[in-house]
Scaffold this motif. Sequence first.
Motif, PDB file in Angstrom:
ATOM      1  N   PHE A   1       0.814  -1.208   0.000  1.00 34.52           N
ATOM      2  CA  PHE A   1       0.000   0.000   0.000  1.00 34.52           C
ATOM      3  C   PHE A   1       0.852   1.265   0.000  1.00 34.52           C
ATOM      4  O   PHE A   1       0.405   2.317  -0.459  1.00 34.52           O
ATOM      5  N   ARG A   2       2.043   1.173   0.527  1.00 35.58           N
ATOM      6  CA  ARG A   2       2.954   2.325   0.421  1.00 35.58           C
ATOM      7  C   ARG A   2       3.297   2.572  -1.043  1.00 35.58           C
ATOM      8  O   ARG A   2       3.345   3.708  -1.492  1.00 35.58           O
ATOM      9  N   ILE A   3       3.551   1.494  -1.764  1.00 36.83           N
ATOM     10  CA  ILE A   3       3.822   1.640  -3.199  1.00 36.83           C
ATOM     11  C   ILE A   3       2.595   2.234  -3.889  1.00 36.83           C
ATOM     12  O   ILE A   3       2.697   3.168  -4.690  1.00 36.83           O
ATOM     13  N   ALA A   4       1.422   1.690  -3.551  1.00 35.46           N
ATOM     14  CA  ALA A   4       0.186   2.186  -4.175  1.00 35.46           C
ATOM     15  C   ALA A   4      -0.009   3.670  -3.875  1.00 35.46           C
ATOM     16  O   ALA A   4      -0.394   4.450  -4.760  1.00 35.46           O
ATOM     17  N   ARG A   5       0.251   4.051  -2.649  1.00 38.84           N
ATOM     18  CA  ARG A   5       0.097   5.461  -2.271  1.00 38.84           C
ATOM     19  C   ARG A   5       1.031   6.344  -3.102  1.00 38.84           C
ATOM     20  O   ARG A   5       0.631   7.409  -3.588  1.00 38.84           O
ATOM     21  N   ASN A   6       2.269   5.902  -3.275  1.00 38.09           N
ATOM     22  CA  ASN A   6       3.220   6.692  -4.063  1.00 38.09           C
ATOM     23  C   ASN A   6       2.809   6.754  -5.530  1.00 38.09           C
ATOM     24  O   ASN A   6       2.905   7.798  -6.161  1.00 38.09           O
ATOM     25  N   VAL A   7       2.362   5.619  -6.053  1.00 40.39           N
ATOM     26  CA  VAL A   7       1.931   5.594  -7.453  1.00 40.39           C
ATOM     27  C   VAL A   7       0.724   6.512  -7.645  1.00 40.39           C
ATOM     28  O   VAL A   7       0.653   7.282  -8.613  1.00 40.39           O
ATOM     29  N   VAL A   8      -0.223   6.437  -6.707  1.00 38.20           N
ATOM     30  CA  VAL A   8      -1.428   7.267  -6.810  1.00 38.20           C
ATOM     31  C   VAL A   8      -1.059   8.750  -6.700  1.00 38.20           C
ATOM     32  O   VAL A   8      -1.594   9.593  -7.446  1.00 38.20           O
ATOM     33  N   ALA A   9      -0.155   9.076  -5.794  1.00 35.06           N
ATOM     34  CA  ALA A   9       0.265  10.474  -5.650  1.00 35.06           C
ATOM     35  C   ALA A   9       0.876  10.964  -6.950  1.00 35.06           C
ATOM     36  O   ALA A   9       0.619  12.095  -7.391  1.00 35.06           O
ATOM     37  N   ASN A  10       1.649  10.108  -7.577  1.00 38.80           N
ATOM     38  CA  ASN A  10       2.256  10.473  -8.850  1.00 38.80           C
ATOM     39  C   ASN A  10       1.191  10.641  -9.928  1.00 38.80           C
ATOM     40  O   ASN A  10       1.235  11.571 -10.734  1.00 38.80           O
ATOM     41  N   GLU A  11       0.239   9.721  -9.906  1.00 41.27           N
ATOM     42  CA  GLU A  11      -0.851   9.759 -10.903  1.00 41.27           C
ATOM     43  C   GLU A  11      -1.702  11.021 -10.725  1.00 41.27           C
ATOM     44  O   GLU A  11      -2.113  11.646 -11.702  1.00 41.27           O
ATOM     45  N   ARG A  12      -1.929  11.390  -9.481  1.00 38.93           N
ATOM     46  CA  ARG A  12      -2.739  12.589  -9.213  1.00 38.93           C
ATOM     47  C   ARG A  12      -2.053  13.834  -9.747  1.00 38.93           C
ATOM     48  O   ARG A  12      -2.704  14.754 -10.235  1.00 38.93           O
ATOM     49  N   ARG A  13      -0.765  13.850  -9.620  1.00 41.19           N
ATOM     50  CA  ARG A  13      -0.034  15.003 -10.149  1.00 41.19           C
ATOM     51  C   ARG A  13      -0.143  15.048 -11.666  1.00 41.19           C
ATOM     52  O   ARG A  13      -0.161  16.103 -12.270  1.00 41.19           O
ATOM     53  N   THR A  14      -0.220  13.878 -12.276  1.00 40.48           N
ATOM     54  CA  THR A  14      -0.342  13.834 -13.733  1.00 40.48           C
ATOM     55  C   THR A  14      -1.695  14.366 -14.176  1.00 40.48           C
ATOM     56  O   THR A  14      -1.794  15.217 -15.037  1.00 40.48           O
ATOM     57  N   ALA A  15      -2.719  13.822 -13.564  1.00 40.82           N
ATOM     58  CA  ALA A  15      -4.064  14.079 -14.084  1.00 40.82           C
ATOM     59  C   ALA A  15      -4.776  15.199 -13.359  1.00 40.82           C
ATOM     60  O   ALA A  15      -5.750  15.734 -13.864  1.00 40.82           O
ATOM     61  N   ARG A  16      -4.298  15.546 -12.173  1.00 36.26           N
ATOM     62  CA  ARG A  16      -4.975  16.556 -11.345  1.00 36.26           C
ATOM     63  C   ARG A  16      -6.462  16.230 -11.211  1.00 36.26           C
ATOM     64  O   ARG A  16      -7.325  17.080 -11.350  1.00 36.26           O
ATOM     65  N   ARG A  17      -6.718  14.956 -11.005  1.00 32.18           N
ATOM     66  CA  ARG A  17      -8.115  14.549 -10.860  1.00 32.18           C
ATOM     67  C   ARG A  17      -8.562  14.751  -9.422  1.00 32.18           C
ATOM     68  O   ARG A  17      -7.772  14.661  -8.506  1.00 32.18           O
ATOM     69  N   HIS A  18      -9.816  14.988  -9.265  1.00 28.75           N
ATOM     70  CA  HIS A  18     -10.392  15.069  -7.929  1.00 28.75           C
ATOM     71  C   HIS A  18     -11.463  14.009  -7.814  1.00 28.75           C
ATOM     72  O   HIS A  18     -12.322  13.903  -8.692  1.00 28.75           O
ATOM     73  N   PRO A  19     -11.409  13.206  -6.782  1.00 24.15           N
ATOM     74  CA  PRO A  19     -12.307  12.056  -6.741  1.00 24.15           C
ATOM     75  C   PRO A  19     -13.779  12.389  -6.603  1.00 24.15           C
ATOM     76  O   PRO A  19     -14.612  11.634  -7.049  1.00 24.15           O
ATOM     77  N   ALA A  20     -14.104  13.526  -6.021  1.00 24.02           N
ATOM     78  CA  ALA A  20     -15.515  13.780  -5.710  1.00 24.02           C
ATOM     79  C   ALA A  20     -16.379  13.792  -6.961  1.00 24.02           C
ATOM     80  O   ALA A  20     -17.493  13.286  -6.958  1.00 24.02           O
ATOM     81  N   ALA A  21     -15.851  14.373  -8.037  1.00 24.30           N
ATOM     82  CA  ALA A  21     -16.673  14.526  -9.236  1.00 24.30           C
ATOM     83  C   ALA A  21     -16.934  13.183  -9.905  1.00 24.30           C
ATOM     84  O   ALA A  21     -18.071  12.834 -10.177  1.00 24.30           O
TER      85      ALA A  21
END
Lengths: 214, 195
Positions: free
Chosen positions: A102-122
């Motif tokens: 999950f630490r790896i997943a957290r890092n990957v997701v953080a990286n992905e968020r920076r790429t896409a600037r997605r917000h989960p709520a929408a």
Amino acid sequence: MARPVFWRSGAADDSAPRIAHLDHDRHLVEAARRDPERFEALYRRYLARVYSFAYYELGDHHAAEDATERTFLAALANLHRFDERARPSDGDGASTFKVWLFRIARNVVANERRTARRHPAAALDDATGAIIADPLDVEGDAVRRDEAAAAWQAVGRLPGDRRRAVVLRFVDELSTAEIAGVMGRSEGAVRVLIHRALRTVARDLGARGRGGRR
Amino acid sequence: MTLLGRDIAEVEALVTDRYLDSLLAAGETIGLVDAVPGRPRRGLTGGRRSVTALDEAVRLASARLTRDLPRFHPSFRFEERLAVRLAEAAAAMRLPAAAGAEGHATVVPFQPAGLPDGADAFTAFEPFDPLADEPDDERDDIALLANRPLLLGGAVAASAISLAGAAWVAWRRSRVRTPMGRAARAAHALRGRPA
């Protein structure tokens, strides 16, 4: 559940044994280390959890799939770097492989968020389609979808750390010690994060007039 | 926040944590259906007995999230595709070296648009390492562009050889060494002049 065992730490001058925890994935991890093709068992065990974590964080199925794929490929490639010994501060029941993954997943997701600037709520609004419909209770279905959407939006509006802690606790069912390991925080800090998150969600849901409806 | 206030907050957080533990434990014992929103997933009443001081609003929010935050499963097609990909990666890990890995390739950094002058793609940003703890804050998107260096190996060498060959042919054609060749060039030049 992790099996506590006595473990003498690696330093020769450290004479005091300390308790380490070998998690229930130990035999699978050892098998995968001997033969990388045995990694599949770990993959099947944690696929849905990692995917769900990524989905709640990214709010998009495709992005969640990408993050899931990168997480497991990175885990497989770096399995030799994984140290299964938990620290005493990880607490009873801590699964070190799960925390590591999950630490790896957290890092990957953080990286992905920076790429896409997605917000989960929408995007999570679309996920109400995942609710299994009951053809005999159309009105009840509508209410459930409405309530689920409200809960997802409330979680999506939480600040990043609180949202992650809530998803890891409620969706992935990690213990406080495991969440602390994933997020790199103390257990006390994680407890406070979750408590504050729940108060915020309660206020948010209460403001919508559905706080107490089940 | 005062010391007393902080203590109270920590105690409340601890009580909430115990309540959530009891929810999870009840869920494990009962083994209710997972990933079915709209249906209670875990034993929601299991933890209520042990918690008396828990804030009612927090308890209700916990119940809502327990019920309304399902665990999702990716599509079967994705699951199997990734399983195949992992199996291929695992098989490749057994090989001593991938085909072609013994050759040489030149890494040529390129300058992404928007990167500051003087900075190249390698020195400006660190590459992404999934095992290194990432900060969760936002970072400029340009970092991700810069993390993709352009790998050129044989293409550069082939282009250089082609250019050198073309230059050599042009040079050879411009030099005429034999008497016959010089005479032919002179005749050709005279033909173009007006009488």
